[in-house]
Write an enzyme that holds these catalytic residues in place. Structure first.
Site, short mmCIF file in Angstrom:
data_model
loop_
_atom_site.label_atom_id
_atom_site.label_comp_id
_atom_site.label_asym_id
_atom_site.label_seq_id
_atom_site.Cartn_x
_atom_site.Cartn_y
_atom_site.Cartn_z
N SER A 23 4.16 2.64 8.25
CA SER A 23 3.76 1.61 7.29
C SER A 23 4.95 1.14 6.46
O SER A 23 5.79 1.93 6.03
CB SER A 23 2.69 2.16 6.34
OG SER A 23 1.45 2.21 6.97
N ASP A 74 0.12 -7.68 1.79
CA ASP A 74 0.62 -6.30 1.76
C ASP A 74 2.15 -6.25 1.70
O ASP A 74 2.81 -5.81 2.65
CB ASP A 74 0.09 -5.55 2.98
CG ASP A 74 0.24 -4.04 2.86
OD1 ASP A 74 0.53 -3.56 1.75
OD2 ASP A 74 0.05 -3.35 3.89
N HIS A 123 0.82 -1.22 0.00
CA HIS A 123 0.00 0.00 0.00
C HIS A 123 0.85 1.26 0.00
O HIS A 123 0.35 2.35 -0.26
CB HIS A 123 -0.98 -0.01 1.18
CG HIS A 123 -0.37 0.29 2.51
ND1 HIS A 123 -0.08 -0.68 3.45
CD2 HIS A 123 -0.01 1.46 3.08
CE1 HIS A 123 0.43 -0.12 4.53
NE2 HIS A 123 0.48 1.18 4.33
#
Length: 275
Positions: free
Chosen positions: A230, A134, A89
């Site tokens: 992230s 992910d 992402h």
């Protein structure tokens, strides 16, 4: 007669625009429950860890800052002299030419070495709606020179398990949710892994978690990764077990952080990066 037709056409146009705006707003609301992974440039990405402590990059020499047009966007981990692992992402829909990584610095905005990204490989099963699989591999334009502050991280075996309650370290430049804590220096937090069923129950209202995910955090909250972390590393005894992925808020009681489980894609990482 003509004026009536024009009025009708204008009315139809207004309704169409209003419907389109409503659909966009609904889409944005649907992802706000998972604010950690809201992508740029539509949303801002923060800069600090919650409930953690400052560290020197020599303590986590595998840590990198993924830069998007020279600004910190996400974290990442050094796999070998040419490849970095981050979250899908963080890179989806972005051109490699817009990306670079800063290594060997405790600051995401200065120091160390900046190397441009040549190629990005998101996992072929990555699902943008569920954040499943992910994972994203980034090939660098030039080879890294290893040192005390730039080192590859160890990787688990394919499908290697992590016991519940195992203490981990997560690091990055994500949101601390504290005005008293600087966003300039690399931070880390120690959090225990959480039972898979317990984490699925915690996130049942949003569809639960998959076998490609693992959770870490305290029931009382207080320590967690957050926006801007992230893609960064979740490590156990020097081994990369997770990639910071998503969660409901940051460090909220009852909602542990959710990480992409590295062991399930170990073979994919090896086949594509040689790591």
């Amino acid at each position: 007669m003509i004026s009536n037709k024009i009025a009708i056409l204008l009315a139809v146009l207004v309704v169409a625009v209003a419907c389109a705006q409503a659909r966009v707003a609904l889409k944005h609301r649907s992802v706000q429950a998972l604010p950690r992974f809201l992508p740029r440039p539509k949303y801002d990405v923060g800069h600090r860890i919650v409930g953690g402590f400052e560290i020197d990059v020599s303590e986590t020499p595998y840590q990198v800052s993924l830069q998007y047009f020279n600004s910190h966007r996400c974290g990442g981990s050094v796999l070998n002299s040419k490849w970095i692992l981050t979250a899908a992402h963080c890179t989806v829909n972005l051109q490699p030419s817009s990306l670079a990584v800063r290594l060997g610095s405790s600051r995401h905005a200065s120091g160390g070495t900046v190397v441009r990204v040549a190629r990005v490989l998101e996992h072929p099963n990555y699902d943008d709606s569920t954040i499943d699989y992910d994972f994203s591999l980034m090939e660098l334009e030039s080879e890294l020179t290893f040192s005390d502050v730039v080192q590859p991280v160890s990787l688990p075996d394919q499908d290697e398990a992590v016991e519940d309650g195992t203490m981990t370290i997560v690091s990055g430049w994500g949101n601390t949710q504290s005005a008293a804590e600087s966003n300039a220096i690399l931070r880390a937090a120690n959090v225990p892994t959480v039972n898979q069923k317990e984490c699925t129950i915690a996130y049942s209202s949003s569809g639960g978690i998959t076998d490609r995910m693992l959770c870490a955090g305290y029931k009382r909250g207080g320590k967690d990764a957050c926006q801007g972390d992230s893609g960064g590393p979740l490590v156990v005894d020097g081994k990369l077990v997770g990639v910071v992925s998503w969660g409901f808020g940051c460090a909220m009681p009852g909602y542990p952080g959710v990480y992409a489980r590295v062991a399930v894609v170990r073979d994919w990482v090896r086949e594509n990066s040689g790591a």
